[in-house]
Enzyme design. Structure first.
Site: not given
Ligand code: GLN
Length: 240
Positions: A95, A129, A192
């Site tokens: 990520c 998101r 993750h």
């Molecule tokens: N901050 C980054 C995003 O929002 C990565 C997020 C994450 O590592 N889960 O895309």
């Protein structure tokens, strides 16, 4: 006979280590031991001296603020990471660090967090998101199961391949059904969960690649993966 040692380096565990990503380090450590190796698990945080003789590199995800925090340091070790990558060192980036192994991440508020450009890809924050359980498929690893939570939408360039094809979930960008990236022995992924406990085939790939590169051979131990199998079966049934 003295056991052979694999040195695993975890990048920025203080700032880039969310949604269980530390589990990837633990799984690599334990499986490498089961396969008969000694393991040295090392950490690298901003300002540290980059250790020598590293066999596997891993790194996790983080908030945009965590990515901001490590950006300058990551750029300062870019050449070292590039040399390791071009020398076929296996790496797993999840990520937030996956994004920063690409060219850049343009965040929701419009600022650019520069990446090291080792992976031919760029990431632009979308308005929503991308969150939830995700299943992808790869010919090499079978079904890859995990959890994603990112604003960034990543678009791969022509010199990297994807890790998997999305079966359920969003993946790199929610549009082209790709998830993750492959270049040399680098694996990047949004998953993750952590990723490796539920996807031990990827852990073994990293260990086998490192061991073969360092010692010229790898003889796997048959590991009792019944708990990993149960975790996979359970995760496959979970709602998005
Ligand atoms: N901050 C980054 C995003 O929002 C990565 C997020 C994450 O590592 N889960 O895309």
């Amino acid at each position: 006979m003295t056991k052979r040692t694999l040195r695993i380096l975890q990048l920025y565990p203080q700032d880039m280590n969310i949604y269980g990503d530390n589990g990837n380090a633990l799984v690599l450590q334990q499986r490498a031991k089961w396969h008969g190796y000694n393991v040295e698990l090392l950490s690298y945080n901003p300002g540290d001296t980059f250790p020598a003789d590293i066999d596997i590199i891993i790194g996790g995800g983080g908030q945009d603020s965590g990515q901001d925090k490590i950006q300058a340091d990551l750029l300062s070790i870019k050449d070292t990471l590039r040399d390791l990558a071009e020398n076929d060192t296996p790496m797993l980036l999840i990520c937030g660090l996956y994004q920063l192994f690409g060219k850049f991440f343009k965040t929701q508020d419009g600022h650019i967090i520069k990446g090291i450009g080792l992976l031919d890809m760029e990431t632009h924050a979308g308005s929503e998101r991308l969150i939830g359980n995700i299943i992808t498929h790869s010919d090499q690893f079978g079904d890859i199961i995990g959890y994603e939570n990112h604003s960034g939408q990543t678009f791969l360039g022509s010199t990297v391949g994807s890790l998997g094809t999305v079966q359920r979930g969003a993946g790199n960008n929610g549009q082209d059904d790709t998830e993750g990236a492959r270049y040399k022995n680098i694996i990047g992924s949004y998953l993750h969960g952590s990723l490796l406990p539920k996807n031990p085939a990827i852990a073994d790939y990293l260990i086998e690649t490192a061991a073969t590169k360092k010692f010229g051979d790898f003889t796997p131990t048959v590991i009792d993966d019944r708990f990993a199998k149960l975790a996979r079966e359970h995760a496959l049934k979970r709602p998005r």
